[in-house]
Scaffold this motif. Structure first.
Motif, PDB file in Angstrom:
ATOM      1  N   LYS A   1       0.816  -1.218   0.000  1.00 19.19           N
ATOM      2  CA  LYS A   1       0.000   0.000   0.000  1.00 19.19           C
ATOM      3  C   LYS A   1       0.850   1.268   0.000  1.00 19.19           C
ATOM      4  N   THR A   2       1.888   1.271   0.846  1.00 15.97           N
ATOM      5  CA  THR A   2       2.755   2.456   0.889  1.00 15.97           C
ATOM      6  C   THR A   2       3.561   2.579  -0.401  1.00 15.97           C
TER       7      THR A   2
ATOM      8  N   ILE B   1       1.564   4.299  -3.147  1.00 13.11           N
ATOM      9  CA  ILE B   1       1.397   5.755  -3.168  1.00 13.11           C
ATOM     10  C   ILE B   1       2.735   6.470  -3.321  1.00 13.11           C
TER      11      ILE B   1
ATOM     12  N   MET C   1       1.804  14.783   0.178  1.00 15.27           N
ATOM     13  CA  MET C   1       1.783  13.556   0.968  1.00 15.27           C
ATOM     14  C   MET C   1       2.152  13.855   2.414  1.00 15.27           C
TER      15      MET C   1
ATOM     16  N   PHE D   1       3.377  11.652   5.951  1.00 17.87           N
ATOM     17  CA  PHE D   1       3.984  10.358   6.246  1.00 17.87           C
ATOM     18  C   PHE D   1       3.643   9.908   7.651  1.00 17.87           C
ATOM     19  N   GLN D   2       3.852   8.625   7.874  1.00 12.56           N
ATOM     20  CA  GLN D   2       3.582   8.029   9.172  1.00 12.56           C
ATOM     21  C   GLN D   2       4.441   8.657  10.269  1.00 12.56           C
TER      22      GLN D   2
ATOM     23  N   LEU E   1      -2.105  12.490  -0.173  1.00 16.01           N
ATOM     24  CA  LEU E   1      -1.854  11.086   0.121  1.00 16.01           C
ATOM     25  C   LEU E   1      -1.389  11.010   1.565  1.00 16.01           C
TER      26      LEU E   1
ATOM     27  N   ASP F   1      -0.101   8.565   4.476  1.00 13.92           N
ATOM     28  CA  ASP F   1       0.386   7.221   4.775  1.00 13.92           C
ATOM     29  C   ASP F   1       0.389   6.995   6.281  1.00 13.92           C
ATOM     30  N   GLU F   2      -0.537   6.197   6.766  1.00 17.35           N
ATOM     31  CA  GLU F   2      -0.651   5.899   8.196  1.00 17.35           C
ATOM     32  C   GLU F   2      -0.502   7.183   9.024  1.00 17.35           C
TER      33      GLU F   2
ATOM     34  N   VAL G   1      -3.926   5.732   3.555  1.00 10.85           N
ATOM     35  CA  VAL G   1      -3.291   4.419   3.559  1.00 10.85           C
ATOM     36  C   VAL G   1      -3.150   3.977   5.000  1.00 10.85           C
ATOM     37  N   THR G   2      -3.718   2.844   5.349  1.00  8.80           N
ATOM     38  CA  THR G   2      -3.641   2.412   6.737  1.00  8.80           C
ATOM     39  C   THR G   2      -3.903   0.924   6.873  1.00  8.80           C
TER      40      THR G   2
END
Lengths: 325, 319
Positions: free
Chosen positions: A49-50, A53, A95, A97-98, A176, A178-179, A210-211
């Motif tokens: 998933k990551t 993206i 984007m 990020f986590q 986007l 990501d987590e 995205v998770t």
């Protein structure tokens, strides 16, 4: 029908490993996204998933090879590699990020870092850019005066807010994430999710979330795709994924997610995901599936439409397969 | 009670600024019975991990007592503590870090036996295999010679659990035992802990995940800024919370059914800095129902009016 904001077509990513080995991390995924839509990309660690993206942003490391098309407003932004992606990066597609902790440069003030993408894309500079940085911080709930502070002076939740402000710097159409809340406490998670959904509706921003966290997607997104071993197993409205899952993996993932007031047993899925450095002939989930039947280990299921806007890659949905066995 | 000194920096010490302490845990009391799982729930920085570590005396509390089977641990010397340490084992959050990558599974699980000088080589071999079976790694022959990198996350955590079971402890302290694992394998590890509890082990589980606590713990204690603010039977806590902090915490847990829209009661701001704990009720600056009295009274744990269980207590003058 109008053109979607984003259309991802047969996106593949391979990573070259040592000794000539190759890892097929993303295997021809397709999805599209309308303006202002909130879409979830769900799956467990290593499902791609990551990577997917990062490929959209052109941010993969040099040992990655990408194939397929990513249309943004009809333009294929991957067609010429970096040359065609970079004008859109941060400008149209941003984007977060986590590790909000690591997204900032520790020796520059938060404000300076929010100004950077604006300068890069000629959106604003000088005092105008600094004023805008302050406004953006206010938008995400941080006092504008804190633009002069350094990242270490912010708490985890504030850093994630600042990262969102930075992502918004050039007025993107697509964010986007990501987590974005994985490293945060539940209360701060709720604050960040409230902020993201608010921004999506206030600015007409489309969101790809995205998770691994199904309940987060269920509460935030209208549609989602469930990924496993680099492929989309099922995609559709989140309501259908929960109430009428058409892939056993989706059903089992929900069954493995504890519900606060639920009474039933929580499932675990035996086994672990397949290695991606070798060819998988049939369904990648077959070895762990509770509904495997004769074609599953050898014949690859196609993503079939099971209802309007709802697709699943499982032989159980294919009358021809179910009959043949 | 556990306090940590806050570094003053060279300027601070030269200027003889008063030493500051973080009161990480402040007057926390609880018990864990045989065959019981107590979940200590709270956000990061609330003191739950420090509490767990004080139980095993991995950090030294400044005041208060810890009793194990009635015996006071707090003033025992390290030497006197050692045989008791066998009875109390810890499971850590991250099985990617807690296992030594150079050790095969056999060595990892055998190490506690060697440290405590238990058994002959053949006996140790047998104990290691038994522990692996108890941790759900069957048949053990399949796992003993593997290295951590050859195992999945769930299997690694099972190896860590096997290493904590090999000394046949009576109490397990599990610090976020599944938060690093994929959703699909979490329930397997939690069921394993649940099975051990049913065999009679006492388990203190530290978690930030209320849904997990609701499903697997017998009792839940909710911590905020170093204090337990509410405690009771797990079902009662999640279905009939009385403290406003617990209510808020429960309301922000996202629901997996998209039709059940969560109505999150989002508290503004973040947990205050533990060097500056608010006077009165420590939750009052963020509390949606605070009254002027809350700024003065530091509430004690007592049975709230709305509770349905005599074991349910909350520290709120308005509950």
């Amino acid at each position: 029908m109008s053109q979607p904001l984003l259309r991802v077509e047969s996106l593949h990513v391979w990573f070259e490993l040592k000794r000539g080995a190759e890892l097929h991390a993303v295997k021809g995924i397709c999805f599209d996204l309308d303006r202002g839509e909130k879409f979830g990309l769900v799956g467990e660690s290593g499902c791609g998933k990551t990577t997917s993206i990062l490929a959209l942003m052109g941010l993969l490391p040099p040992n990655a090879t990408v194939a397929g098309s990513v249309f943004l407003d009809g333009e294929d932004i991957l067609s010429k590699g970096e040359e065609s992606v970079s004008p859109h990066r941060w400008k149209d597609v941003a984007m977060i990020f986590q590790g909000a902790m690591n997204a900032f440069n520790p020796v520059k003030t938060v404000g300076d870092q929010i100004v950077e993408p604006m300068k890069l894309h000629g959106v604003a500079e000088g005092k105008q850019a600094r004023d805008r940085a302050g406004e953006l911080l206010e938008t995400v709930g941080i006092a504008a005066a804190r633009a002069d502070r350094y990242p270490h002076e912010f708490s985890g939740g504030m850093r994630q807010r600042a990262a969102i402000a930075m992502a918004l710097a050039c007025n993107p159409k697509l964010l986007l994430a990501d987590e974005p809340t994985t490293a945060l406490d539940v209360m701060v998670q709720a604050q960040i999710l409230e902020l993201l959904t608010g921004l999506a509706s206030d600015f007409g921003l489309a969101l790809v979330l995205v998770t691994h966290d199904l309940p987060v997607v269920a509460q935030v997104c209208g549609r989602a795709a469930v990924m496993y071993a680099g492929e989309i197993m099922e995609s559709g409205p989140t309501d259908a994924l929960y109430h009428d899952p058409r892939h056993p993996y989706t059903r089992l993932l929900f069954a493995a997610t504890p519900d606060l007031l639920g009474e039933g047993d929580i499932a675990s899925i035996p086994g672990s995901p397949p290695r991606l450095d070798r060819e998988i002939p049939g369904c990648p989930f077959a070895p762990r599936c509770d509904r495997t039947f004769s074609p599953c280990p050898t014949v690859k299921p196609r993503l079939l439409q099971v209802a309007a806007g709802h697709e699943a890659a499982c032989h159980l949905n294919d009358p021809a397969m179910a009959q043949a066995s | 009670m556990t306090r940590y000194p806050v570094p003053r920096g060279i300027v601070g010490s030269l200027a003889r600024r008063p030493k500051q302490h973080v009161h990480a845990v402040d007057g926390v009391s609880f018990t864990v019975a045989e065959g019981e799982m107590l979940a200590l729930v709270g956000e990061s920085g609330c003191g739950k991990t420090t509490t767990a570590q004080s139980v095993l005396r991995l950090v030294e509390p400044d005041a208060g007592t810890v009793r194990f089977r009635g015996r006071e641990l707090t003033d025992l010397s390290n030497r006197a503590l050692r045989p008791l340490r066998r009875q109390m084992q810890m499971i850590y959050q991250d099985p990617y870090e807690s296992l030594d990558p150079r050790f095969r599974v056999r060595s990892t699980v055998e190490e506690p036996l060697l440290v405590h000088g238990v058994g002959s080589r053949a006996e140790r071999r047998r104990l290691v295999e038994e522990a692996l079976v108890r941790a759900g790694l069957t048949p053990p022959e399949l796992y003993v010679d593997r290295f951590p990198h050859e195992l999945s996350g769930g299997q690694r955590q099972r190896v860590a659990i096997a290493a904590s079971l090999v000394l046949d402890p009576e109490l397990l302290v599990a610090d976020e035992p599944v938060s690093m694992l994929d959703v699909s394998v979490r329930a397997g590890v939690l069921r394993l802990l649940d099975g051990l509890r049913q065999e009679g082990l006492g388990i203190l589980m530290i978690t930030h995940d209320l849904s997990t606590a609701a499903h697997f713990a017998n009792r839940i204690a909710v911590m905020y800024l170093g204090r337990i603010v509410e405690e009771g039977p797990a079902r009662e806590i999640v279905r009939n919370p009385q403290h406003p902090y617990t209510k808020a915490l429960l309301s922000v847990v996202p629901k997996p059914d998209p039709r059940e829209r969560s109505r999150p009661q989002i508290l503004q701001g973040e947990t205050p800095d533990p060097t500056h704990i608010p006077v009165g009720c420590r939750f009052h600056p963020r509390c949606p129902i605070a009254i002027p009295e809350c700024k003065q009274v530091d509430p004690e744990l007592r049975r709230p009016a709305g509770s349905r269980s005599p074991e349910h207590v909350a520290a709120c003058i308005r509950a």
